[in-house]
Design an enzyme around this catalytic site. Structure first.
Site, PDB file in Angstrom:
ATOM      1  CG  ASP B  63      63.302 -78.052  26.206  1.00 17.78           C
ATOM      2  OD1 ASP B  63      63.956 -77.321  26.076  1.00 17.78           O
ATOM      3  OD2 ASP B  63      63.571 -79.835  25.513  1.00 17.78           O
ATOM      4  CB  THR B  96      64.641 -75.654  21.884  1.00  8.81           C
ATOM      5  OG1 THR B  96      64.087 -75.393  22.987  1.00  8.81           O
ATOM      6  CG2 THR B  96      65.525 -77.049  21.340  1.00  8.81           C
ATOM      7  CB  THR B  97      61.527 -71.394  23.196  1.00  7.14           C
ATOM      8  OG1 THR B  97      61.598 -72.468  23.280  1.00  7.14           O
ATOM      9  CG2 THR B  97      59.716 -70.923  22.967  1.00  7.14           C
ATOM     10  CG  ASP B 432      68.164 -76.417  28.177  1.00  9.14           C
ATOM     11  OD1 ASP B 432      68.385 -77.772  26.840  1.00  9.14           O
ATOM     12  OD2 ASP B 432      67.232 -75.625  27.429  1.00  9.14           O
TER      13      ASP B 432
END
Lengths: 528, 580
Positions: B63, B96-97, B432
């Protein structure tokens, strides 16, 4: 070689060195902020000594955090701060103008003109410049909202929030207009009447003007209790809802087991008594001021209040009490006995609102009856840096409106007034003789730095630009300025690029005064 | 204390100053360095990172936000990116990445433009135009409105978000679990949420017509905090389970003498008391001193101290509580009363857990037993109701299971896994997915994943750029190219030929965007990457979908972050610790 006294000025080398070093140091400060001037200006990233990071475009903010060492440089830092106080906007401009004037001084000094002569001529020039600016200014009516918004848009164009100016400008204008009593007679605005509440999360687009009040945090519900109250009666209390404490040195002595029960029961009775009195006054929303000496509330009192259906907001800062009371039309109550109906404020609705995104809760008061002249702006932003910068930008925008309340004239932006003043001063200088004529001409030329820098920051050709401006102004187009959006010279009045007169006049006057002060210094004594 | 430095301009400050291109390059390099760290963890075939901190604690994760949060990033520009990932995590929960990768790519390309002589402000305004256009296009052409959202869509989205995580292999299983969990906690939005939700619907709604309809429906909210995730190590991941309408708390009976289970029924529910107070021998408050003259009094006082608590316990028991849970302590003495009455009592429970359980069973957390007359009574309304409470053994520890809660809005997922690291990572992955499902339920719009949106936007923006006559054109083109970093990285991570795949992808999207595209060609807009086969496919049919709102938000955040960094042309570092 015989010197003709009065014509040229000779002095000890020391005075000259000090002056030169002062001028260089001050000019360096001006150069440091130059690139952030104008709508195409850049930001500075600063790492403060405590590790905090700051990204800003605001001259006053950058300089105040920069920690310059040279005393003359410090004067420039203070200059930007006084512009911030006086006009709130143009803090970069004032420093850049001062830098340009100092540059002019350096060359005048090298010609051997006495510093005092330069100073007195500069003061004259500044007076004349103010007159010229006043003559080209256009009066503004505070009721004309669109013109105020145009002025605010100009101010915001250089900030990070410029993309959101459609939303921010009306907020800034309405918030300031909301706190003045009578637009026709008001001469000043106290910006402290506008409360800025920052909430991380969401984007700047979610910023809103709240007609009422917003607290930074949600209501206290650890003992249950309501979070929404309609037809709220609000009490602001300054006393504590907890068991009275004995002084440090005193003790309650229990020598009997029955006394233990009494203590416990009395604590309950005591709190219940207070809570009942609060309920009796009709209040259903309770704001409790923060207390250091004693707990302002405890679980037990919250429990009672929750059972009575009273919404509780705790930890109200002492400094906020006055503002809150004015907004809600309530009176702070220092003792439970003095709590009565007439001291309560009324609002249509009080309740927690969940902020989209972050999920934080804030308490919102809406539909306040008999509202005072206060406003609240709820600021949103994706992170703390953006939020802080947006806060500064809105403050600047509000200052612009305040300047217009103080002095109800608008002039064109985009470097137009500086070019106009420069041209007219040069004409004026032609009618004079002696040092004045010479110095005023130099002063006039120094003012052209503003359009020059604006053009440079926008990636235009500065010389072409400034000469074009001069030409247009000679032809009588007093509104000609730099259109950074299209990179051409055009009429600023047509584009609605307007700024308050006060910003420009105060920038020129403050810069001149500071320059004169730096000129007058001829010795630097370091006292240990 | 460092000596004041002059940087050639004569500016004396205590610290260092860098300006112009140096700063910009420095910032961009730092941002790229951050992005490079997380780059290889993007996508279904992305790999994990093992982070070891200074005390030797190990964290294994995929994550982006978690990785970046663990890094101690010093460079302020890089910190902007770390914040960006954190923001995406809190606002959207997933992606998020990718948001970090897009932002850094935008920066890299913008910096190249600056080097070739374009003013940063021009680039910034170009990026903003591109963003606006991209969001417009996304809302108009790419978003699919799911009028009646069914479980299939939710399952697909959950699976997509899980595909890159450790639980991706068991996607089917966990997706179902996540969907069930989120749906079980759905509740009508309260007044407080209404204002917030309204904004969300506004920003998420694609076409105004549909949005209006959506608003009229009863607003639902899905508070993820009501889903309780318990981690118990042991057994395999597939033995994780979801307790619908049930709740498990990580606590065990306070004494062995208590029963391990109390059973009831719907008609005769078990009553549970939730306390937030001490059940210990009562101690007087500070400042109260016990001074006795008569030694006989000591006994009385001691007895009284015990009796105060005993009376409280009796009141609770009298009201029919069969289970007593407290966040504070219970001492052995008081335990005796519970054991005698055959009551399960657990101490030192987590307060948030108890609050949730109270909500789920329709009870209330009791902080004090004082009533409105100043006496102490226990209000029977505060008791929660359920059908059974059992202590069950999971892994090494025991847990209290509360079954058949009579209230609503709480459920529990018990995660099982081979080791702690895996459990933590499963928790993050599940979080997530829960966020994704929540977003979808709230906004009911979706877009295709697997690089489909990025490729479509890139093709569209390139086309759009050519319609502009100003220098912004260049920046928009770079924006378009920068978006391709997502499909490219996805392909690279999967060890596929990225150039070829991206070319194919763009070709099909270009076809679908032609003005005279046939219906068949228009359907090509859903073409995305198939990373297992190394080919392109219709990702809608393949069930790779994401909520539209998270795509839009991540584009916005990435652009804003890039602009924040790009606007900087001066860096002033003040020397530390020289305050007078």
């Amino acid at each position: 070689m015989a010197t003709r006294s009065g014509e040229t000025f000779h002095e000890k080398t020391k005075g000259k060195d000090v002056r030169t070093s002062n001028i260089i140091a001050a000019k360096a400060v001006a150069n440091a902020v130059r690139t952030s001037l104008g709508p195409r200006g850049m930001d500075k990233l600063m790492e403060l000594s405590n590790g905090e990071v700051l990204i800003s475009n605001d001259g006053a903010t950058i300089l105040s955090k920069m920690n310059v060492l040279h005393p003359a440089a410090k004067m420039l830092v203070e200059l930007s701060q006084s512009q911030d106080i006086e006009a709130g906007d143009g803090t970069t401009t004032v420093v850049v103008v001062a830098g340009a004037l100092l540059e002019a001084c350096a060359s005048l000094l090298s010609k051997g003109i006495h510093p005092m002569a330069i100073a007195s001529s500069f003061v004259k020039a500044a007076e004349k410049a103010t007159q010229i600016l006043e003559s080209v200014a256009k009066p503004v009516d505070l009721k004309d909202r669109s013109q105020l918004i145009a002025a605010v848009n100009t101010c915001l164009s250089s900030k990070v929030v410029s993309q959101n100016s459609d939303l921010i400008s009306p907020i800034a204008v309405d918030s300031v207009l909301g706190v003045i009593d009578n637009p026709d007679t008001a001469i000043n605005v106290d910006l402290r009447d506008i409360r800025m509440v920052e909430q991380v999360g969401g984007t700047i687009d979610d910023t809103e003007l709240v007609n009422g009040l917003v607290f930074k945090k949600g209501s206290t519900k650890s003992a249950g209790g309501p979070s929404q109250i309609s037809n709220a009666k609000i009490a602001m209390i300054q006393f504590c809802l907890s068991a009275p404490k004995t002084d440090m040195d005193n003790n309650i002595v229990v020598s009997d087991y029955a006394a233990m029960d009494r203590i416990l029961r009395d604590e309950r009775k005591y709190l219940l008594g207070i809570c009942k009195k609060i309920k009796k006054s009709g209040a259903n929303v309770l704001l409790i001021q923060k207390s250091i000496l004693r707990d302002a509330y405890n679980e037990l009192s919250l429990h009672f209040l929750a059972k009575m259906g009273i919404l509780v907001v705790t930890d109200v800062e002492r400094s906020d009490v006055e503002f809150i009371c004015r907004t809600l039309g309530c009176q702070p109550v220092a003792h439970v006995d003095s709590l009565s109906k007439d001291k309560l404020g009324e609002a249509e609705h009080v309740g927690d609102v969940v902020m989209p995104g972050s999920g934080h809760k804030v308490v919102k008061f809406t539909g306040v009856k008999n509202p005072g002249k206060t406003m609240t702006v709820l600021l949103r932003g994706s992170n703390n840096l953006v939020l802080a910068e947006a806060n500064r930008s809105i403050h600047d925008a509000q200052c612009v409106v305040r300047s217009l309340v103080k002095k109800r004239f608008l002039i064109a932006g985009g470097g137009a007034p500086e070019v106009e003043v420069s041209l007219r001063l040069k004409e004026y200088a032609l009618g004079l003789t002696g040092m004045d004529s010479y110095c005023i001409k130099a002063f006039a030329e120094a003012l052209e730095t503003i359009p020059y820098t604006l053009a440079e920051n926008a990636g235009m050709r500065p010389i072409d630009c400034v000469t074009e401006l001069r030409k247009q102004h000679v032809e009588g187009n007093t509104g000609a300025g730099i259109n950074v959006k299209k990179n051409v010279v055009s009429d600023m009045y047509d584009l609605n690029v307007l700024q308050p007169l006060l910003v420009s006049t105060s920038a020129i006057n403050l810069a001149t005064e500071t320059v004169c002060m730096i000129l007058k210094v001829d010795d630097l004594v370091v006292v240990q | 204390m460092s000596a004041p430095t002059a940087d050639g301009t004569g500016l004396f400050i205590q610290g260092q100053r860098e300006s112009g291109q140096d700063v910009r390059t420095g910032n961009v390099t730092a941002a790229l360095a951050v992005a490079n760290i997380v780059k290889t963890s993007l996508g279904p075939v992305g790999l994990d990172k093992m982070l070891v901190d200074d005390i030797g604690d190990v964290l294994i994760t995929n994550d982006g936000a978690t990785i970046l949060a663990q890094l101690e990033v010093e460079h302020p520009a890089a910190r902007v990116l770390v914040d960006l990932a954190q923001l995406q995590d809190s606002e959207v929960g997933d992606g998020t990445t990718s948001v970090v990768i897009v932002a850094s790519e935008l920066l890299r390309r913008s910096n190249e433009l600056v080097k070739s002589g374009i003013h940063p402000t021009t680039i910034i305004s170009g990026l903003r135009t591109a963003l606006k256009q991209a969001v417009k296009f996304l809302k108009k052409n790419m978003v699919m409105k799911v009028s009646e959202l069914n479980d299939d869509h939710l399952l697909m989205a959950a699976k997509t978000s899980m595909s890159s995580k450790i639980i991706g292999k068991e996607g089917e299983f966990f997706a179902q679990m996540a969907v069930d969990a989120v749906k079980s906690v759905g509740m009508k939005a309260t007044m407080a949420d209404a204002a917030g939700l309204e904004n969300m619907i506004h920003s998420a709604a694609s076409t105004s017509q549909d949005a209006k309809e959506g608003e009229k429906k009863v607003k639902m909210k899905y508070p993820l905090s009501a889903i309780h995730i318990l981690k118990a190590h042991g057994k395999s991941a597939l033995e994780s389970h979801f307790i619908k309408g049930g709740f498990a708390i990580n606590a065990m009976r306070a004494a062995q003498g208590m029963p391990t289970a109390v059973e009831g029924s719907v008609e005769e529910p078990i009553k549970i008391a939730f306390l937030d107070m001490n059940l210990q021998r009562h101690r007087m408050a500070m400042g109260v001193q016990v001074v006795v003259k008569d030694p006989a009094e000591i006994e009385n006082i001691k007895k009284r101290e015990m009796d105060i608590t005993k009376e409280r316990i009796t009141k609770i028991i009298e009201n029919g509580a069969k289970v007593v849970l407290t966040t504070k302590g219970v001492d052995d003495l008081c335990m005796k009363y519970f054991v005698e009455a055959g009551i399960i009592c657990a101490r030192r429970c987590n307060k948030d857990d108890l609050k949730r359980l109270a909500k789920a069973t329709g009870g209330k957390l009791v902080v004090t037993m004082a009533d409105m007359d100043g006496n102490e009574t226990f209000d029977p309304d505060c008791l929660g109701k359920c059908t059974a409470v059992r202590e069950e053994r999971i892994g090494d520890g025991e847990m209290l299971y509360v079954h058949g809660c009579q209230g609503s809005g709480a459920s529990t997922i018990v995660l099982r896994g081979a080791n702690e690291y895996m459990l933590d990572e499963m928790d993050r992955a599940l979080h997530d997915s829960l966020c994704v499902i929540k977003r979808m339920l709230e906004s009911s719009t979706l877009v295709c994943g697997g690089g489909a949106v990025e490729a479509a936007l890139s093709v569209h923006l390139e086309e759009y750029a050519t319609t502009l006559h100003t220098r912004e054109q260049l920046a928009i083109q770079e924006f378009a190219d920068a978006l391709l970093i997502i499909p490219k990285t996805l392909a690279v991570n999967a060890a596929k030929d990225s150039s070829e795949l991206v070319a194919k992808l763009r070709a099909s999207h270009a076809k679908s965007q032609k003005a005279d595209a046939t219906e068949e060609e228009k359907a090509l807009k859903n073409i995305g990457l198939d990373l297992v086969e190394g080919a392109i496919r219709d990702n809608l049919a393949a069930g790779v979908v994401e909520p539209a709102i998270s795509k839009i938000k991540s584009l916005r955040f990435a652009t804003e972050a890039a602009i924040t960094i790009l606007r900087i042309d001066d860096r002033i570092t003040l020397a530390k610790g020289q305050q007078q």
